[in-house]
Motif scaffolding. Structure first.
Motif, PDB file in Angstrom:
ATOM      1  N   GLU A   1      41.530  18.666 -17.353  1.00 31.02           N
ATOM      2  CA  GLU A   1      41.002  19.293 -16.952  1.00 31.02           C
ATOM      3  C   GLU A   1      41.054  19.084 -15.029  1.00 31.02           C
ATOM      4  O   GLU A   1      40.734  19.695 -14.723  1.00 31.02           O
ATOM      5  CB  GLU A   1      39.721  20.218 -17.627  1.00 31.02           C
ATOM      6  N   GLN A   2      39.674  17.773 -15.020  1.00 32.76           N
ATOM      7  CA  GLN A   2      39.239  17.181 -14.339  1.00 32.76           C
ATOM      8  C   GLN A   2      40.650  16.485 -13.111  1.00 32.76           C
ATOM      9  O   GLN A   2      40.530  16.753 -12.051  1.00 32.76           O
ATOM     10  CB  GLN A   2      38.504  16.340 -14.569  1.00 32.76           C
ATOM     11  N   GLU A   3      41.483  16.034 -13.569  1.00 30.76           N
ATOM     12  CA  GLU A   3      42.470  15.536 -13.179  1.00 30.76           C
ATOM     13  C   GLU A   3      43.658  16.521 -12.602  1.00 30.76           C
ATOM     14  O   GLU A   3      43.456  16.400 -11.660  1.00 30.76           O
ATOM     15  CB  GLU A   3      43.542  15.156 -14.665  1.00 30.76           C
TER      16      GLU A   3
ATOM     17  N   PHE B   1      42.292  18.769 -10.628  1.00 28.10           N
ATOM     18  CA  PHE B   1      41.955  19.172  -9.414  1.00 28.10           C
ATOM     19  C   PHE B   1      42.643  18.690  -8.111  1.00 28.10           C
ATOM     20  O   PHE B   1      42.084  18.786  -7.354  1.00 28.10           O
ATOM     21  CB  PHE B   1      40.238  18.716  -9.194  1.00 28.10           C
TER      22      PHE B   1
ATOM     23  N   LEU C   1      38.729  10.610 -16.579  1.00 31.11           N
ATOM     24  CA  LEU C   1      38.685  12.148 -16.006  1.00 31.11           C
ATOM     25  C   LEU C   1      38.826  12.931 -16.890  1.00 31.11           C
ATOM     26  O   LEU C   1      40.169  11.987 -17.586  1.00 31.11           O
ATOM     27  CB  LEU C   1      39.425  11.951 -14.645  1.00 31.11           C
TER      28      LEU C   1
ATOM     29  N   LYS D   1      34.322  20.199  -6.838  1.00 28.13           N
ATOM     30  CA  LYS D   1      34.761  20.696  -8.082  1.00 28.13           C
ATOM     31  C   LYS D   1      34.603  20.142  -9.502  1.00 28.13           C
ATOM     32  O   LYS D   1      33.774  20.689 -10.355  1.00 28.13           O
ATOM     33  CB  LYS D   1      36.587  21.405  -8.156  1.00 28.13           C
ATOM     34  N   ILE D   2      34.087  19.126 -10.084  1.00 26.96           N
ATOM     35  CA  ILE D   2      33.839  18.429 -10.851  1.00 26.96           C
ATOM     36  C   ILE D   2      32.479  18.651 -11.557  1.00 26.96           C
ATOM     37  O   ILE D   2      32.246  18.345 -11.611  1.00 26.96           O
ATOM     38  CB  ILE D   2      34.719  16.985 -10.747  1.00 26.96           C
TER      39      ILE D   2
END
Length: 318
Positions: free
Chosen positions: A170-172, A174, A167, A27-28
């Motif tokens: 927002e990425q966290e 995931f 990170l 996803k990232i």
């Protein structure tokens, strides 16, 4: 270093944690919709070590964690995760060696079993560092910097690095549970040099705390106490939620600090009392001496004697 490596591997070995890391990685990097979701029950543990020959010696190399992704019993991909607390500029060579051995193993097994089942290999590097970013080479091309004419003929090997402490929030999102807590902790320590607990529930609290304790100089004792507190919650059948743990641990630490402060205060008070007693004793002794001298000498003679004693003391000090 060995204890740190073991702590990192134990948490990542759990299928739910492993699958979450792989899915978050896709996803990232923008492949969340294109890639299939890796489910914990579709992961199969396989051998993570292999041998190679160098300088006429047989040497062993070992991956941190490696699993075969087999949804519906079909081998889709071999997934490996490597843990790094420090930047390793030779990582492209290491990953190339791991993946080369994995492909060779597939070839040998297919020949032996007379099958034609081949699948790609993906390696993800988790970087836990907070002091500096991963600026080391991320591919063999970055390291070797071959001339343009030679590049089409050279097999490159890329390193997929996840810089956990860098990170974004927002990425966290995931990530789930344990890894989200790890990432949140690392980012807070990197940016604020402090950690404020977030409302996170852990599935593998002991392995998660052991992982952070292994390389956290700041909160090593805190994580040790947190494990004991989490065990109490678990035995009571309560949820192991981060704030519930850390608030109690911090209160205990504050109470302990107060008790130690009171104890030190009492010790200082006793020492001050002893010193006051010694001073008062010396004064009383001087009064008794002067009283005895007054029986034998006149006031003028006593004054002359005291002046002589003060002169002698001054000469000693000089």
């Amino acid at each position: 270093m060995q204890e740190k490596d073991v702590s990192e591997k134990i948490l990542i070995e759990y299928p739910d944690v492993f699958a979450n890391i792989v899915n978050a990685f896709f996803k990232i990097n923008g492949y969340g919709d294109k890639a299939l979701e890796v489910k914990p029950e579709d992961l199969e543990d396989i051998r993570g070590w292999s041998f190679y020959k160098a300088t006429n010696k047989i040497r062993r190399q070992e991956r941190d964690t490696v699993k075969l992704w087999k949804p519906a019993g079909i081998s889709i991909c071999l997934l490996g995760i490597e843990n790094q607390t420090r930047v390793d500029r030779y990582m492209p060579f290491r990953v190339s060696g791991y993946e080369g051995a994995d492909y060779r193993d597939q070839l040998n097994r297919n020949k032996k079993q007379r099958k034609k089942i081949f699948y790609p290999v993906i390696t993800i590097v988790l970087y836990y560092g907070i002091d500096k970013r991963w600026k080391a080479p991320r591919s063999l091309f970055d390291f070797l910097d071959p001339p343009e004419w030679a590049r089409p003929f050279i097999n490159d090997c890329r390193v997929n690095v996840l810089e956990l402490a860098w990170l974004s929030e927002e990425q966290e999102k995931f990530f789930t549970k344990d890894m989200r807590f790890v990432i949140n902790y690392l980012r807070q320590i990197r940016t604020n040099k402090n950690y404020v607990p977030t409302p996170e529930e852990l599935a593998h609290y002991q392995e998660t705390f052991n992982l952070l304790q292994s390389f956290s100089r700041v909160h090593a004792k805190l994580f040790e106490e947190a494990i004991l507190r989490a065990k109490i919650l678990e035995e009571k059948g309560e949820r192991v939620v981060i704030p519930n743990i850390f608030e109690v641990v911090e209160r205990q630490a504050i109470q302990k600090g107060r008790e130690e402060g009171r104890k030190e205060g009492r010790e200082e008070g006793r020492e001050e009392g002893r010193e006051e007693g010694r001073k008062e004793g010396r004064k009383e002794e001087r009064r008794e001496i002067l009283h005895e001298l007054s029986k034998m000498l006149s006031p003028a003679e006593i004054s002359k004697l005291l002046a002589s004693l003060r002169l002698i003391q001054t000469e000693k000090e000089l």
